[in-house]
Design an enzyme around this catalytic site. Structure first.
Site, PDB file in Angstrom:
ATOM      1  N   ASP A  97      -7.530   5.313  -8.339  1.00 36.00           N
ATOM      2  CA  ASP A  97      -8.911   5.123  -7.858  1.00 36.00           C
ATOM      3  C   ASP A  97      -9.476   6.455  -7.378  1.00 36.00           C
ATOM      4  O   ASP A  97      -8.800   7.187  -6.639  1.00 36.00           O
ATOM      5  CB  ASP A  97      -8.921   4.104  -6.705  1.00 36.00           C
ATOM      6  CG  ASP A  97      -8.500   2.716  -7.183  1.00 36.00           C
ATOM      7  OD1 ASP A  97      -8.614   2.445  -8.391  1.00 36.00           O
ATOM      8  OD2 ASP A  97      -8.060   1.901  -6.348  1.00 36.00           O
ATOM      9  N   ASP A 115       0.862  -1.175   0.000  1.00 33.56           N
ATOM     10  CA  ASP A 115       0.000   0.000   0.000  1.00 33.56           C
ATOM     11  C   ASP A 115       0.901   1.228   0.000  1.00 33.56           C
ATOM     12  O   ASP A 115       1.813   1.334   0.831  1.00 33.56           O
ATOM     13  CB  ASP A 115      -0.884  -0.007   1.260  1.00 33.56           C
ATOM     14  CG  ASP A 115      -1.947   1.077   1.197  1.00 33.56           C
ATOM     15  OD1 ASP A 115      -1.630   2.209   0.744  1.00 33.56           O
ATOM     16  OD2 ASP A 115      -3.091   0.805   1.579  1.00 33.56           O
ATOM     17  N   TYR A 138      -5.947   1.409 -18.643  1.00 31.61           N
ATOM     18  CA  TYR A 138      -7.175   2.187 -18.460  1.00 31.61           C
ATOM     19  C   TYR A 138      -7.298   3.292 -19.502  1.00 31.61           C
ATOM     20  O   TYR A 138      -8.389   3.603 -19.958  1.00 31.61           O
ATOM     21  CB  TYR A 138      -7.233   2.771 -17.039  1.00 31.61           C
ATOM     22  CG  TYR A 138      -7.860   1.827 -16.042  1.00 31.61           C
ATOM     23  CD1 TYR A 138      -7.292   0.583 -15.782  1.00 31.61           C
ATOM     24  CD2 TYR A 138      -9.020   2.158 -15.353  1.00 31.61           C
ATOM     25  CE1 TYR A 138      -7.853  -0.291 -14.876  1.00 31.61           C
ATOM     26  CE2 TYR A 138      -9.596   1.282 -14.446  1.00 31.61           C
ATOM     27  CZ  TYR A 138      -9.002   0.061 -14.207  1.00 31.61           C
ATOM     28  OH  TYR A 138      -9.573  -0.805 -13.308  1.00 31.61           O
TER      29      TYR A 138
HETATM   30  N1  SAM Z   1      -2.391   2.443 -13.544  1.00 36.95           N
HETATM   31  C1  SAM Z   1      -3.169   1.392 -14.189  1.00 36.95           C
HETATM   32  C2  SAM Z   1      -3.748   1.908 -15.473  1.00 36.95           C
HETATM   33  O1  SAM Z   1      -3.777   3.134 -15.669  1.00 36.95           O
HETATM   34  O2  SAM Z   1      -4.174   1.086 -16.293  1.00 36.95           O
HETATM   35  C3  SAM Z   1      -4.232   0.819 -13.257  1.00 36.95           C
HETATM   36  C4  SAM Z   1      -5.310   1.753 -12.812  1.00 36.95           C
HETATM   37  S1  SAM Z   1      -6.398   1.039 -11.596  1.00 36.95           S
HETATM   38  C5  SAM Z   1      -7.834   1.997 -11.706  1.00 36.95           C
HETATM   39  C6  SAM Z   1      -5.712   1.610 -10.054  1.00 36.95           C
HETATM   40  C7  SAM Z   1      -4.719   0.649  -9.454  1.00 36.95           C
HETATM   41  O3  SAM Z   1      -4.127   1.245  -8.311  1.00 36.95           O
HETATM   42  C8  SAM Z   1      -5.354  -0.650  -8.953  1.00 36.95           C
HETATM   43  O4  SAM Z   1      -4.637  -1.746  -9.472  1.00 36.95           O
HETATM   44  C9  SAM Z   1      -5.257  -0.556  -7.425  1.00 36.95           C
HETATM   45  O5  SAM Z   1      -5.160  -1.816  -6.808  1.00 36.95           O
HETATM   46  C10 SAM Z   1      -4.021   0.289  -7.259  1.00 36.95           C
HETATM   47  N2  SAM Z   1      -3.991   1.049  -5.997  1.00 36.95           N
HETATM   48  C11 SAM Z   1      -4.973   1.807  -5.485  1.00 36.95           C
HETATM   49  N3  SAM Z   1      -4.615   2.356  -4.316  1.00 36.95           N
HETATM   50  C12 SAM Z   1      -3.341   1.944  -4.076  1.00 36.95           C
HETATM   51  C13 SAM Z   1      -2.422   2.157  -3.023  1.00 36.95           C
HETATM   52  N4  SAM Z   1      -2.743   2.910  -1.955  1.00 36.95           N
HETATM   53  N5  SAM Z   1      -1.208   1.575  -3.084  1.00 36.95           N
HETATM   54  C14 SAM Z   1      -0.872   0.800  -4.155  1.00 36.95           C
HETATM   55  N6  SAM Z   1      -1.712   0.552  -5.189  1.00 36.95           N
HETATM   56  C15 SAM Z   1      -2.934   1.103  -5.154  1.00 36.95           C
END
Ligand code: SAM
Length: 217
Positions: free
Chosen positions: A119, A97, A196
């Site tokens: 997110d 995280d 994305y």
């Molecule tokens: N960056 C990628 C893209 O643009 O295709 C993935 C986007 S996806 C909506 C967001 C990713 O961020 C998810 O895989 C989620 O598990 C990860 N994520 C969200 N909060 C996080 C955190 N606090 N630490 C690490 N990863 C995180």
């Protein structure tokens, strides 16, 4: 992004040569890990890793670290790495995280942070969890070099406007921004699409991008 829990994903991650594991995750050791002193660029919330893998191939003199919270998602990135004919020696992954980012990178150890389609956490009470909140910017401030940058892309207008405000409030310099990256020739130079980004731009959503750097001190 959170995929269905995949049995054995933690074990597969534990055995992967592409993952830096907890016992090795010490701030200040990245030059040792990569075996050189090249600049370090990280992506927080890298998902399945397409963006970083393409960046690592194009920029061999930059070291990349991908951070992802969920094992099930990181596993997808590892599967992709294993399909590469020539292993990428300038890219590692960490499952963690990002709240703990200060434990993994030392003061001024990082040159650039990419946040792609983070997110949105739409409820006000969850604003602190947004990766562009002032709480997260304070964490980035600890690890970024003076003049180091955060680059953020999203199709979520509310999150983007929140992020512009947050950057200003935190006293960072907003170097550039656009509400329509794919029609901005300057900011599009060298753009690598994330998973994305491909998905949402195919739906016709404009992609927003900002670049900010921390105040000098
Ligand atoms: N960056 C990628 C893209 O643009 O295709 C993935 C986007 S996806 C909506 C967001 C990713 O961020 C998810 O895989 C989620 O598990 C990860 N994520 C969200 N909060 C996080 C955190 N606090 N630490 C690490 N990863 C995180």
């Amino acid at each position: 992004m959170r995929l269905r829990n995949i049995r054995g994903s933690r074990e597969k991650i534990a055995g992967s040569q592409y993952v830096i594991h907890e016992e090795e995750q010490r701030a200040g050791t990245w030059q040792e890990i990569f075996g050189n002193d090249h600049p370090i660029h990280i992506e927080i919330g890298m998902g399945k890793g397409k963006f970083l893998m393409e960046m690592a191939k194009e920029h061999s003199a930059i070291n990349y670290v991908g951070i992802e919270k969920y094992s099930s998602v990181l596993l997808r990135a590892l599967e992709k790495m294993e399909q590469e004919e020539t292993p990428l020696s300038n890219l590692y992954f960490i499952r963690m995280d990002a709240e703990q980012i200060g434990k993994v990178f030392d003061k001024e150890e990082v040159d650039r942070i990419y946040l792609n389609f983070s997110d949105p956490w739409p409820k006000d009470r969850h604003a602190k969890r947004r990766l562009t909140s002032k709480e997260f910017l304070a964490r980035y401030d600890q690890i970024l070099k003076v003049g180091g940058q955060v680059e953020f892309k999203t199709d979520n207008r509310l999150l983007f406007d929140f992020s512009l405000e947050s950057v200003k409030e935190a006293g960072w310099n907003l170097k550039a921004f656009t509400y329509d990256l794919h029609h901005d020739p300057e900011l599009m130079k060298g753009n690598i699409m994330t998973e994305y980004e491909e998905r949402f731009s195919a739906l016709g959503n404009p992609i927003h991008k900002l670049i900010a750097d921390r105040e000098k001190n």
